[in-house]
Design a protein around this motif. Sequence first.
Motif, PDB file in Angstrom:
ATOM      1  N   UNK A 236      66.617  56.798  48.178  1.00 12.55           N
ATOM      2  CA  UNK A 236      66.409  55.635  49.030  1.00 12.55           C
ATOM      3  C   UNK A 236      67.670  54.803  49.198  1.00 12.55           C
ATOM      4  N   UNK A 237      68.804  55.413  48.897  1.00 10.61           N
ATOM      5  CA  UNK A 237      70.085  54.717  49.001  1.00 10.61           C
ATOM      6  C   UNK A 237      70.270  54.164  50.423  1.00 10.61           C
ATOM      7  N   UNK A 238      70.845  52.947  50.521  1.00  8.54           N
ATOM      8  CA  UNK A 238      70.996  52.313  51.838  1.00  8.54           C
ATOM      9  C   UNK A 238      72.466  52.193  52.230  1.00  8.54           C
ATOM     10  N   UNK A 239      72.681  51.904  53.509  1.00 11.06           N
ATOM     11  CA  UNK A 239      74.057  51.671  53.962  1.00 11.06           C
ATOM     12  C   UNK A 239      74.561  50.360  53.363  1.00 11.06           C
TER      13      UNK A 239
ATOM     14  N   UNK B 192      78.863  48.355  59.112  1.00 13.42           N
ATOM     15  CA  UNK B 192      78.013  49.102  58.200  1.00 13.42           C
ATOM     16  C   UNK B 192      78.673  50.427  57.848  1.00 13.42           C
ATOM     17  N   UNK B 193      78.412  50.903  56.644  1.00  8.28           N
ATOM     18  CA  UNK B 193      78.912  52.218  56.238  1.00  8.28           C
ATOM     19  C   UNK B 193      77.829  52.932  55.453  1.00  8.28           C
ATOM     20  N   UNK B 194      77.621  54.228  55.688  1.00  2.00           N
ATOM     21  CA  UNK B 194      78.241  55.035  56.755  1.00  2.00           C
ATOM     22  C   UNK B 194      77.520  54.845  58.081  1.00  2.00           C
ATOM     23  N   UNK B 195      78.154  55.268  59.148  1.00  2.00           N
ATOM     24  CA  UNK B 195      77.504  55.228  60.455  1.00  2.00           C
ATOM     25  C   UNK B 195      76.964  56.613  60.772  1.00  2.00           C
ATOM     26  N   UNK B 196      75.869  56.635  61.488  1.00  2.00           N
ATOM     27  CA  UNK B 196      75.327  57.934  61.893  1.00  2.00           C
ATOM     28  C   UNK B 196      76.226  58.530  62.968  1.00  2.00           C
ATOM     29  N   UNK B 197      76.315  59.868  62.986  1.00  2.00           N
ATOM     30  CA  UNK B 197      77.045  60.489  64.094  1.00  2.00           C
ATOM     31  C   UNK B 197      76.168  60.466  65.328  1.00  2.00           C
TER      32      UNK B 197
ATOM     33  N   UNK C 113      87.267  59.597  45.733  1.00  2.00           N
ATOM     34  CA  UNK C 113      86.255  60.628  45.515  1.00  2.00           C
ATOM     35  C   UNK C 113      85.064  60.404  46.438  1.00  2.00           C
ATOM     36  N   UNK C 114      84.341  61.486  46.729  1.00  2.00           N
ATOM     37  CA  UNK C 114      83.135  61.349  47.538  1.00  2.00           C
ATOM     38  C   UNK C 114      82.001  60.851  46.666  1.00  2.00           C
ATOM     39  N   UNK C 115      81.126  60.044  47.249  1.00  2.00           N
ATOM     40  CA  UNK C 115      79.951  59.565  46.508  1.00  2.00           C
ATOM     41  C   UNK C 115      78.716  59.775  47.381  1.00  2.00           C
ATOM     42  N   UNK C 116      77.560  59.642  46.744  1.00  2.00           N
ATOM     43  CA  UNK C 116      76.304  59.931  47.441  1.00  2.00           C
ATOM     44  C   UNK C 116      76.183  59.164  48.761  1.00  2.00           C
ATOM     45  N   UNK C 117      76.675  57.917  48.774  1.00  5.24           N
ATOM     46  CA  UNK C 117      76.482  57.088  49.961  1.00  5.24           C
ATOM     47  C   UNK C 117      77.167  57.674  51.204  1.00  5.24           C
TER      48      UNK C 117
END
Lengths: 501, 73, 206
Positions: free
Chosen positions: C32-35, C44-49, C90-94
Motif C-alpha cells: 500500500x506504499x504511496x507516492x 509527486x514521485x513517482x509519476x505514472x507513465x 540505490x533503487x527502492x520499492x517506491x
Amino acid sequence: MNSQSSPSLRQALTPSDNDSSPERKALLAEIDASCRRPVLFMFANGLLWLMAGTALALLTSYKMHSPNFLADWSWLTFGRVRPAHLNTMVYGFASQVAIGVAIWLMCRLGRVPFMQGGLVVGATIFWNIGVTVGIVGILAGDSTSIEWLEMPGYAAYILFIAYALIAIWAIIAFRFRRERHLYVSQWYLLAALFWFPWLYSAANMMLVIDPVRGTVQGAVNWWFAHNVLGLWFTPIGLAAIYYFIPKVIGRPIHSYFLSTLGFWSLALFYNWAGIHHLIGGPMPAWLITVSVVASMMMIIPVVTVAINHHMTMVGHFKKLKYSPTLRFIVFGAMSYTVVSLQGSSMAIRSLNEVTHFTHYTIAHAHLGVYAFFTMVMFGSMYYIVPRLALREWPSARLISIHFWTTALGILLYVVPLSVGGVLQGLAMNNPDIPFLKTVELTKPYLVTRTFAGILMTVGHTVFAVNFVWILARRRKAYQPPVPFIAAGLQQEAGAQLGKDI
Amino acid sequence: MLIYIIILAGSFVFLTGSALLALRWALRTGQLRDSRRTALLVFDEDEPVGRMTDYFPGRPLPPTDPASPSISK
Amino acid sequence: MKYGPLLFLGIFLTLASSWVGLTVIPQMQFGGLQTTKIEETGRDYPLNTWGAASKGRELYRANGCIYCHSQQVRPQGFGADIERGWGTRRSVSRDYLYDKPVFLGTMRTGPDLTNIGQRQPSVDWHLSHLYDPQITSKGSTMPPYRFLFEQRKIGAKPSPDALKLTGEFATPPGYEIVPTENAKDLVAYLLSLRADAALLEAPLGK
C-alpha cells in the motif's frame, strides 16, 4: 541355452506359478496397461515440445553471440524466442513428462490401476492446446515479461483447468490405493501435485490477472519461479530417484528414516528460498535475509538425500554399465547434489554480488532443470515406456548416444558458461572496465554453449527416433503374453521361447 | 506493526504446535519404527530384492548377476 | 506410514507458511506504499507513465528487453552499479509503484536501464541504437530492431525523422530509414526512465 534375459517384464506380464497373492500379481501388468494410453500420450507430446524447445534453445543461444541472425522479424527477436524456449521446456516438455511419470509411479506404488485414462487423454490435449496458445502468444508479443510466467493470462486459464483435470486422477489413484503403506516417493508426488496448482494459480492471480503493487510483484515472482523448480520439478525428480535406484539395482533404500527427514526439511526450507534472486534489489532487508537463511538450510535436505542415494548405490556402481535407466537417474541424482549446494552458495551475499546478473545464473538454472530433472525424466522414460508399449527399446546404441551426448553436452554447457559468468561478474563490478568489455569477454563462452546445444540436440533427436521406433514397431510380432527379451537374443531366443511357453 | 507481530507470533505458535503434535502422533503410533518394511514397498514377489530390473536391450548382461534367470534350460 | 491426511496437512502447512510469509505479508507491509512529494520540485514521485511512454512500455514488455537489461540499482558498496553511473542512488520499492509488471530483471547482458533517460537523453542516439546497435556500441550483442523501422523511397521531400546513417550503415541511394510510431514510443519510454530524485529512504549516492 545359457543366455540371460531381463526378468522384469516377462515376470510382470506372465503369471508365475507359485502365486501367493493373486490380486497383487495381476496388478503390475494391469497397472501398466491402465497407464498405457494417458502416459504414453503425455510422453509423446512432451517429446514433441522437447524438440520444439530445443530448436528455440539453439536459436536463442546462437543469437546471443550473432545478434543479426533472424533479427528482422519481430516474432523471432531474442526477447521473444528466449521466453518461448523456457516456457516450451517448462510447461510443454518437463511438466508434461513429469505428470506422466507421477501418474505411473502413483499407480505402481499404490498398486492400483489408473482410472479414466481416456478422460485424462482429453485433458492432456487441452493442456497442449494451452501450451500452444501460450507459446504463440509469447512469439506474437503477448508475453507478460514475468520470468517463468511469460504465458499470457488466457493461456494460463487453459493450463490450470487442464492441470486440474489431469492431477485429480492422480490424487484419486492415491486416495484409493490398495497398498495402504506409503513409500517416500508418494509423499513427494502428493506434495508436488498439490503445490504446483497453488503456486501457479496464486502467482497468476497476483501478477497477471490482478497484479499487486510495485515490488511486491518481485517477491511473488520469485516465490513462484523458485518454487516451480523446488516444489514441482524437484519433488517429482526425487520421487523418481527414490523409486528407480532401489528398483533397478534391486536393493532397498539405504535409510528410510533419512528419506523422511529429507522430505520434511525440503518442504520446510525450499519454499522460503526464492527471494535470494533479489539480493541487492529494492526489497526490505528482512525478506531477503529470510530467503538467504532458507537457502542455507537447504543444505540439510540435500546432504541427507545425497548420503542416502550414495549409500544405496555403494557396491552397485558396476550396474551403471548395464542399465540405461540407472545411468540417467544416477547422473541426475549427482547433479541434484551439485546444483543444490551451488544454489545455496549463490545465496551468500559476497558470491551473489559477483554471480547475480550474469551467465553464471543461466548455467546454474540449466544444471538444475536439465542435468538433474530432465536427465531423471529421461531415465524414468527408459524404464516406463517399454513396460507400457510391451516391447523393448529397438536400439541400445541410440540409448548410448543419447546418454553421452546429453551428459557431455550439459557439462560442456555448464562448466564454461559458469567460468564465463564469474569473469563477467568480476568485470562488471570493476567500474574501470568499460561495459562493452564485459560483453566481449563472454563471447567465447557463448559460442561454446551453442556447440554444447548442438550436442544435446543430437541426443534429443536420437531419443525421439528411438521413441517413435518403439511405438511404431508392428504389434503383430508381439502377441501377448509377451515374454520380454533383453539380451541379444531377439532372434534365436524368440524361437526358443515359442517352444518353452 | 502490531498486526504483523500478531500474525508472525500466531503462525509461529500454530506451525510449531502442529509440528510437535505430528511428532507426538508419529512417536505414539510407531511411525518411526520398522522403516525397513516401508523401504521394501518398491519390491514384491515378482521383482524381489536382489533382482535388477533394467537392462540395455540386446547387450550382454552382468556376468555375476544372480537375478537374471535364463529363459530356457 | 500410512496416514494420508496427516501427510497432506504437513504439505499444506509448509506451502501456506511461505505463501503468507513471502507474498501476503510483503503485500501488507509495502503493497500500500504511496507516492511522496519531492521537496525541491514540489512534484509527486513517482509519476505514472502516460501517452507515448506507456505505449513504449508495452513494447519493452512484448519484446523481452528484461532478459538482458535490469532496472534496479544495487546500493553503494554492493556491486559497482553507482560507480558505473547506472544510478545516482540505490533503487527502492517506491520507485516501482506504477510498474505492472515490474521490470526488475535478473540479467545484465546489457547495462542497467533504471536511469537511462538521464544517462542518455538523445532521441537520435536511441533510434540509431535500436536500428542497429553496432552504430553506437561497436561489439554489442544486442539484436537490431529493424522491425521498428521502415525503409522507404524518398518522396518529394526527405522525411524529417529519417535516420542519418553513414558509412557501412548507409541506406541505398534514393531510400531512407524512418522510425515507426513503435520506435518513437519505445524511445519515449526509455527517456522516461529516470530515478534521480533523492528520497527520504534513499538519499543520493547511497
